[in-house]
Write a protein that holds these residues in place. Structure first.
Motif, mmCIF file in Angstrom:
data_model
loop_
_atom_site.group_PDB
_atom_site.id
_atom_site.type_symbol
_atom_site.label_atom_id
_atom_site.label_comp_id
_atom_site.label_asym_id
_atom_site.label_seq_id
_atom_site.Cartn_x
_atom_site.Cartn_y
_atom_site.Cartn_z
ATOM 1 N N ALA A 74 0.826 -1.204 0.000
ATOM 2 C CA ALA A 74 0.000 0.000 0.000
ATOM 3 C C ALA A 74 0.857 1.250 0.000
ATOM 4 O O ALA A 74 0.519 2.254 -0.640
ATOM 5 N N CYS A 75 1.988 1.193 0.727
ATOM 6 C CA CYS A 75 2.840 2.387 0.815
ATOM 7 C C CYS A 75 3.721 2.529 -0.418
ATOM 8 O O CYS A 75 3.915 3.638 -0.943
ATOM 9 N N ARG A 76 4.308 1.464 -0.878
ATOM 10 C CA ARG A 76 5.282 1.547 -1.949
ATOM 11 C C ARG A 76 4.630 1.670 -3.332
ATOM 12 O O ARG A 76 5.044 2.485 -4.155
ATOM 13 N N HIS A 77 3.608 0.779 -3.583
ATOM 14 C CA HIS A 77 3.088 0.668 -4.956
ATOM 15 C C HIS A 77 1.760 1.386 -5.171
ATOM 16 O O HIS A 77 1.504 1.882 -6.264
ATOM 17 N N ALA A 78 0.932 1.399 -4.157
ATOM 18 C CA ALA A 78 -0.401 1.975 -4.359
ATOM 19 C C ALA A 78 -0.453 3.449 -4.016
ATOM 20 O O ALA A 78 -1.460 4.106 -4.294
ATOM 21 N N ALA A 79 0.630 3.986 -3.391
ATOM 22 C CA ALA A 79 0.657 5.401 -2.982
ATOM 23 C C ALA A 79 -0.550 5.747 -2.142
ATOM 24 O O ALA A 79 -1.182 6.795 -2.306
ATOM 25 N N ALA A 80 -0.934 4.806 -1.249
ATOM 26 C CA ALA A 80 -2.107 5.022 -0.412
ATOM 27 C C ALA A 80 -1.788 5.990 0.696
ATOM 28 O O ALA A 80 -0.695 5.984 1.258
#
Length: 1003
Positions: free
Chosen positions: A919-925
């Protein structure tokens, strides 16, 4: 109805035989019994070739239906098929073997008088014997008589009476002064009469003493009560050395008040019998019968009355010497001879004696009887005894209207009065009407037209004083009809030999064949029933429904074949065909089902056969009798023929055998263990129609229902298990209606050692112990195998732990030392200070990883981890990742928190870590939340974010070359749980992990 024995006088005495007014009489019949001459009865003879005993001197029938035969060689029982000697148990053996007299009692027993002295009583297989010491007179027992209080016995040494308990001598103190009692009779009013050497002694009703003697007659069984045809008491017959005559009363037997019916040839008197139709039977050089004794007399110089019938050895009688006569409950007459047994059975079909000995066309005669045309002569037949030739010149064919009779022959067609007596005129035949000059059939149409079917000459119609060929019919009328019918609507029907029917309605002709439903073969029958036209023939019967023919089906199927005649009564359609006389229910003719056919055949007295080329062979007379013609002549069937067949008698168990050993039937039987075969022999008496009797049986405790035994009289069973069984059997008549079931026969089979309950229980316990031992051994083997596997796994874990410790951990630890030394030697500038802060953070993280790796190595060496509290672990994980990626990650716990297995806590943290990093690295959540829920049996972790989302296909299979998602699914499955991932591009991601609290650990 009681049976009537004959009178037997075998001695050379000047005996007189008189039928006694107070002999046992049958209840009056409601209608007159039909008279059957000897020649009209079905005769069957049994001799030694058929298993019959010879020298039969006495016959009786007990209430259970059995026929008993007394012979010089012992007592026999007959069921209509088989003769069986009666052999009581040794403890009950008969005192003699030479039976002189038999008498059935009302209670179902049989009294037996022995020639050498003594009396026996047989009932239900139990024998009681009495001799002189029991109060009986010495010497032969000559006669029995049964009254309401006991039994009388007459014999060589006097008279005795049985009061139900013991025998008592009757002598002078009772008024009987004679030395011997030749015969004894009991009247319906209680009068007792005894003949002796002194004459006739009589004890009046209510008296205690005998009076007499009267006259000088001394004879054995001299009295016989005759019967009228309606069942009422008839004349009293006397048989003495001079012959047979009728007397007015017993006391006046010496007065010659009536003519002789028979004149004796020699002083040896024989037997006589009065049958239920009023006929008198006696023996004189064979068997004789006088149908009307009241109106008969012996002409001077002769020995028999006019019309007396005779039947002897030449006609098939079993022996030359007749020893006894007997009539059973069904009116069948039995004759015992020196060589065997004869039966004269009155059948349902009565054959007509006379000149007609071939096929004939039949029409009802005015009043009663029939008119018959046999091809050469026309006859009138009004009864079963004689035929009267009519003055008609020929009789090829015949038909009739309301007031006219048409008789056709080579000389023309005579128009006669309806009774055939007067000639009204003659219709000349057309020239060359037939190549053989024979008329096959005639029909009279409603408009007065006469139709003629000429053999080889086709169909002709006579009207307006002239003949014309019926050119409108098939083949322009040249095709000869086999049958014709003028129906009630004035139409003409024609049946042909090639399965074709033609209908002439006015000037219109319709033909019917296979395509119109007709499939009866040669159409020899056309008739009407309830307005419907029926066509029958060689192959079946069909009904015309107004448009086409509909085939009728019957059970048995053969009942509707070879049909040549028909008649309709109030409720039945009668047919004359190849199977015999067939009765069908009229109401069922228009229905769709299979018709139940009742067939009367040779077993019912049918003689001869039908021929498909001889038509008009059945008609209904005005008196209700059904008349038919066959190759043997003509016969009639009375109105009582449709009565249901009598129910069979209760079967008796006659034999019982187990493994070749015979047992006494009737008593409960205890058999040893494991009988290989057990057989039950049984029979039901059927004296008139034994061939129609069928059986069904059931062994209760073995059979689920009745078993069809057919005509066999034995049922066998093999391999019966231990237990109690009851065998019952029923007899069924020709209509399939069962009679009463037999008394049950109880059979108990004992168990063998291996069939006992305790042995089976012991075997069950032993089997359970063996199974438990096998189960325990399997558990032990499995435990050892699992232990070996676990040791192998543990060894592999320890190897991996060593490798990790000696390589990765040591290398990382060394790298940490190097980096830490470098950090410590770094100058203290501001930029360097920031770098040093980052490196310190990285070192902290590296040391944490080393610590975690050491824990993993410890876990590999130690196997399963201890119970852990997963909530703080997830909280720390969320805080760390939030710090590293500058995110505010929410964490919430629901339910009652409690420690869980270490491998579950580890699985939960690893999956959560992968999800949060994605979520933090790829989804930019930016908005990320965790929710941990505890249930009694499940641990549920939900993770959601508002990131870029994942393509549906990637969510299922992962990106090529990336193993994060795949690893998450694998961890969930290995922990016994499930992982559900819901996402779409631009809509964030929701992950739902379910882990059962009882889930297995990783391998």
């Amino acid at each position: 109805m009681p049976s009537f024995p004959s009178i037997r006088l075998p001695h050379r005495l000047a005996a007189l035989l008189l039928t006694l007014l107070f002999a046992a009489a049958a209840p009056a019949a409601t209608s007159a019994a039909p008279d059957h001459a000897i020649a009209q009865r079905e005769h069957t003879a049994w001799t030694a070739r058929n298993g019959a005993p010879d020298d039969i001197g006495a016959i009786a029938q007990t209430s259970d239906g059995w026929l008993w035969l007394g012979t010089a060689r012992g007592l026999y029982r007959f069921d209509g098929k088989r003769f069986a000697p009666v052999r009581p148990a040794p403890s009950q053996r008969f005192p003699d073997t030479d039976v002189y007299v038999l008498q059935a009692d009302p209670a179902g027993g049989l009294w037996i008088g022995w020639r050498m002295g003594g009396i026996s009583h047989l009932r239900d297989g139990v024998v009681r014997n009495w001799g002189v010491e029991d109060g009986l007179p010495r010497g032969s027992i000559w006669g029995f008589a049964v009254d309401g209080a006991g039994v009388w016995a007459a014999g060589l040494d006097g008279l005795a009476w049985y009061d139900g308990h013991r025998w008592k001598r009757v002598g002078p103190e009772q008024g009987f002064k004679a030395r011997k009692a030749s015969s004894v009779f009991v009247g319906t009013d209680g009068t007792v009469a005894v003949l002796s050497e002194q004459g006739l002694y009589v004890r009046a009703p209510g008296e205690k003493r005998f009076s007499g003697p009267v006259g000088k007659l001394d004879a054995r069984q001299p009295f016989l009560q005759g019967r009228n045809a309606d069942g009422s008491p008839g004349p009293i017959y006397l048989l003495e050395k001079r012959g047979i005559r009728i007397v007015d009363s017993v006391q006046d037997y010496e007065r010659l008040s009536h003519p002789w019916i028979h004149r004796q040839r020699d002083p040896v008197t024989g037997s006589m019998l009065a049958d239920r139709a009023g006929g008198l039977w006696y023996d004189d050089e064979g068997l004789r019968r006088v149908a009307n004794p009241l109106g008969s007399a012996v002409p001077p110089g002769r020995h028999h009355a006019d019309g007396a019938e005779s039947f002897g050895v030449a006609q098939g009688l079993s022996g030359a010497t007749i020893q006894c006569l007997f009539e059973d409950r069904e009116g069948t007459v039995w004759v015992g001879t020196d060589m065997g047994l004869d039966r004269f059975r009155a059948t349902r079909l009565v054959h007509v004696r006379g000149e007609i000995r071939n096929w004939a066309t039949l029409l009802p005669a005015p009043g009663a009887g029939v008119l018959a045309s046999d091809g050469s002569q026309t006859w009138r037949v009004e009864n079963a005894h004689a035929t009267l030739a009519l003055p008609a010149k020929s009789g090829d064919a015949m038909t009739a209207g309301e007031d006219v009779l048409l008789v056709g022959g080579i000389a023309g067609i005579e128009r006669r009065s309806r009774d055939g007596a007067r000639l009204l005129g003659t219709i000349a035949l057309p020239p060359q009407f037939s190549p053989v000059g024979k008329i096959h059939a005639l029909a009279l149409q409603g408009d007065g037209s006469v139709w003629m079917a000429a053999i080889g000459g086709g169909a002709w119609r006579y009207g307006g004083g002239s003949w014309e060929r019926a050119a409108m019919l098939p083949q322009e009328g040249k095709k000869t009809p086999l049958s014709m019918l003028a129906d009630r609507r004035g139409r003409m029907w024609f049946g042909y030999i090639d399965n074709e029917v033609a209908l002439l309605d006015g000037d219109q002709v319709r033909t019917f064949g296979k395509d119109q439903g007709l499939a009866v073969g040669k159409v020899a029958l056309l008739t009407q029933a309830d307005g419907d036209v029926l066509a029958g023939g060689a192959d079946g019967l069909a009904r015309f429904d107004g448009k086409r023919f509909v085939a009728l089906r019957a059970e048995p199927a053969a009942a509707l074949t070879g049909l040549t005649g028909a008649a309709v009564t109030a409720d039945s359609l009668w047919l004359n065909g190849a199977a015999g006389v067939v009765r069908l229910d009229r109401r069922a003719l228009a229905g769709p089902g299979v018709l139940a056919a009742r067939v009367f055949d040779e077993r019912d007295g049918l003689r001869g056969r039908t021929s498909i080329l001889h038509v008009g062979t059945m008609t209904l007379a005005a008196d209700g009798r059904l008349w038919l013609s066959t190759s043997a002549g003509i016969s009639w069937l009375g109105a009582t023929a449709t009565a249901p067949q009598a129910l069979p008698y209760q079967p008796s168990l006659l034999a019982l055998e187990a493994d070749g050993k015979a047992y006494a039937p009737g008593r409960p039987l205890d058999l040893p263990p494991r009988p290989a075969r057990i057989s039950f022999g049984y029979a039901s008496p059927a004296l008139s129609a034994a061939e129609r009797l069928r059986y069904r049986y059931r062994l209760e405790g073995y059979d689920q229902g009745w078993q069809d035994g057919g005509a066999a009289t034995e049922a066998s069973y093999t391999g019966l298990a231990p237990g109690a069984y009851r065998f019952v059997v029923q007899a069924m008549n020709g209509d399939g209606v069962p009679g009463p079931a037999s008394a049950p026969m109880l059979v108990r089979v004992a168990p063998s050692l291996t069939q006992t309950t305790w042995f089976k229980a012991g075997c069950a316990l032993l089997a359970a112990a063996v199974l438990w031992a096998l189960y325990s051994y399997r558990l032990h083997v499995q435990a050892r195998r699992l232990l070996a596997i676990e040791r192998t796994r543990q060894a592999e874990r320890e190897r991996i732990a060593r490798e990790l410790h000696d390589t990765l951990l040591q290398g990382v630890q060394g790298l940490i030392f190097v980096v830490d030394a470098a950090v410590q030697s770094t100058a203290q500038s501001a930029e360097q200070e920031r770098l040093r802060g980052r490196l310190d953070a990285a070192l902290v993280r590296a040391r944490a990883l080393v610590a975690e790796a050491r824990d993993r190595v410890h876990g590999l060496r130690a196997g399963e981890r201890a119970m852990l509290d997963v909530a703080p672990m997830l909280a720390a994980l969320a805080a760390r990742i939030g710090t590293e990626y500058d995110r505010d990650i929410r964490f919430e716990v629901k339910g009652d928190a409690h420690p869980v297995a270490g491998h579950l806590a580890d699985t939960c943290c690893r999956i959560a870590e992968e999800a949060l990093l994605n979520a933090c690295r790829h989804a930019a959540a930016r908005d990320i939340g965790l929710e941990l829920t505890y249930t009694p049996d499940m641990l549920v972790l939900a993770i959601g974010d508002d990131g870029a989302g994942i393509d549906g296909e990637v969510a299922k299979t992962g990106r090529p070359g990336h193993w994060g998602l795949a690893g998450m699914h694998e961890r969930a499955v290995l922990a016994g749980g499930s992982l559900e991932l819901l996402s779409a591009p631009g809509q964030g991601t929701r992950l739902l992990l379910r882990l059962p609290l009882g889930g297995h650990g990783p391998a």
